[in-house]
Scaffold this motif. Structure first.
Motif, short mmCIF file in Angstrom:
data_model
loop_
_atom_site.label_atom_id
_atom_site.label_comp_id
_atom_site.label_asym_id
_atom_site.label_seq_id
_atom_site.Cartn_x
_atom_site.Cartn_y
_atom_site.Cartn_z
N THR A 76 36.66 31.93 41.49
CA THR A 76 37.03 32.18 40.11
C THR A 76 37.03 31.16 39.20
OG1 THR A 76 38.40 33.81 41.36
CG2 THR A 76 38.83 33.62 38.85
N ARG A 105 48.52 37.17 45.43
CA ARG A 105 48.52 38.61 45.20
C ARG A 105 46.86 38.80 44.45
NH1 ARG A 105 53.84 40.62 42.17
NH2 ARG A 105 55.25 39.52 43.47
N LEU A 106 46.56 40.02 44.72
CA LEU A 106 45.12 40.55 44.02
C LEU A 106 44.20 39.71 44.99
CD1 LEU A 106 46.04 41.14 40.35
CD2 LEU A 106 46.15 42.90 42.26
N GLY A 107 44.28 39.18 45.99
CA GLY A 107 43.39 38.56 46.65
C GLY A 107 43.39 36.95 46.40
N GLU A 145 51.37 33.63 44.18
CA GLU A 145 52.50 34.52 43.89
C GLU A 145 53.35 33.90 42.76
OE1 GLU A 145 53.61 37.13 45.84
OE2 GLU A 145 55.51 37.12 45.17
N TYR A 160 51.87 41.75 35.21
CA TYR A 160 50.42 42.87 35.16
C TYR A 160 50.42 43.14 33.60
CZ TYR A 160 51.15 42.91 40.35
OH TYR A 160 51.41 42.71 41.56
N PHE A 177 34.91 43.08 47.75
CA PHE A 177 35.92 44.01 47.84
C PHE A 177 35.93 44.75 49.16
CE2 PHE A 177 38.41 47.76 47.30
CZ PHE A 177 39.90 47.36 47.06
N LYS A 179 37.86 44.28 52.51
CA LYS A 179 38.93 45.55 53.07
C LYS A 179 38.44 45.88 54.45
CE LYS A 179 42.11 45.65 50.10
NZ LYS A 179 43.36 45.53 50.52
#
Lengths: 107, 281
Positions: free
Chosen positions: A84, B52-54, B58, B74, B107, B111
């Motif tokens: 990123t 979070r979200l990978g 946090e 968010y 993704f 997963k």
């Protein structure tokens, strides 16, 4: 201080093993706790030599390493963080060219 | 002058007491902690930071909580991306769609294979660590077993010495008790012997010649009746009655026995009786 030396403030007897993520000089108020009115004086107190800036970046890098890469059971997160980061970096440096691909004239 | 010195001393002592009560000792761990913890904090290996979200830390989310609650971050994210897209600061050119497909691939891989890979890698880490520590743990176990062995050896030698001493004391006590018992036995035997001798002496001394004669006569009467076996008499009485020793009489019986004819009647005198009666005349 030559290239690759420890910071001048670091003293092995006093501080123990060298931690590259740590600032060994006299700690100032953290940026997050600086009030807006004091921001000017806080900035004026900063050492703005290229060496100090490089050291700051290095410390940040090592802090990130300690937190996400070096732990025993590190996850995949640091890889995505790096990706990123690179994406953002390359987007920014290429923004001049990318901006020609805009689809709309008015926003 | 002296009194002044004394006063000064007392004053000093008082101030010292005050000082010690007021100031905490510099050697207490608390004081050291407050001074030097920051200096002597050793770097330790951390737990991995939460994301979070990978990949988003946090902390970036909790930063919003105080002002906005849990949905704040968010909302901010969606708002920011909407802004960037609508103003076309982020341009959706061909690279974006390429990136989208790459993101989808990543993704799916994370997963689908993430947990299995994580499990495998964790196991590898554990194996690696146990291998690294195996020398140390083996050494530790060996030393512990050696300590245990040594303790057991010492215990057994001590136990043996203890038992040896116990046996020694037992035998010593037994010896002393045996000695006491033997001594008592000997004393009793001697006392008995003395008593018997004394009684005998007194009894013999108390017998007068008259009595003796009467006794002998009584015995003679008895012998003539053939009640008792004269060989059972005392030697001295025997000689008094029969004027011969017992062996002599026995010899006489042996010599004369074949020549004397024993009677056929049931009341007939035996050979000994005949000789005894002849001698006692």
């Amino acid at each position: 201080m030559a290239l690759g030396d420890y910071p001048i403030e670091y003293d092995a007897k006093k501080h123990g093993p060298y931690d590259p993520a740590r600032y060994y000089g006299k700690a100032d108020t953290p940026l997050a706790q600086v009030k807006l009115g004091e921001l000017g004086s806080w900035l004026s107190r900063r050492n703005k030599s290229p060496q100090a800036m490089a050291a700051c970046v290095s410390r940040a890098w090592w802090r990130w390493q300690h937190k996400y890469v070096q732990p025993k059971r590190a996850g995949v997160a640091p890889i995505f963080q790096l990706i990123t980061g690179f994406m953002v970096f390359f987007y920014v440096i290429n923004y001049g060219r990318i901006s020609h691909h805009r689809n709309y004239k008015y926003h | 002058m002296l009194s002044r010195v004394g006063f000064l001393k007392g004053h000093q002592a008082k101030s010292l007491v005050y000082f010690t009560t007021k100031c905490p000792s510099t050697t207490t761990p608390d004081a050291v902690k407050t001074d030097d913890t920051s200096l002597f904090r050793r770097p330790v290996r951390q737990e991995p930071g939460k994301v979070r979200l990978g990949f988003l830390p946090e902390e970036w989310f909790t930063f919003f909580y105080k002002k906005t609650g849990v949905t704040g971050p968010y909302t901010f994210g969606v708002g920011l991306s909407t802004y960037l897209l609508s103003k076309e600061y982020y341009v959706l050119e061909h690279e974006f769609y390429n990136g989208l497909s790459l993101f989808l691939l990543c993704f799916i891989v994370v997963k689908k294979f993430g947990p299995a890979i994580a499990k495998y890698l964790d196991k590898e880490i554990d194996n690696y660590e146990t291998e690294m520590n195996s020398g140390r743990t083996n050494e530790k176990e060996m030393l512990e077993s050696q300590i245990k062995n040594e303790e057991h050896n010492q215990w057994s030698s001590e136990e043996a010495a203890y038992r040896n001493r116990l046996m020694q004391s037992y035998s010593e006590v037994k010896k002393r008790l045996d000695y006491q018992m033997e001594r008592q036995n000997v004393e009793r035997r001697i006392a008995q012997k003395h008593l018997v001798n004394w009684v005998l002496k007194n009894v013999l001394a108390s017998i007068t010649t008259e009595q003796e004669k009467q006794n002998i006569d009584k015995c003679k009467m008895k012998k003539c009746k053939g009640g008792e076996d004269p060989f059972h008499m005392r030697e001295i009485d025997f000689q008094n009655v029969f004027r011969l020793s017992r062996d002599g009489v026995r010899h006489l019986v042996e010599v004369l026995g074949p020549h004397l004819v024993s009677g056929e009647r049931s009341t007939a005198l035996s050979v000994e009786s005949k000789i005894f009666s002849a001698l006692a005349f």
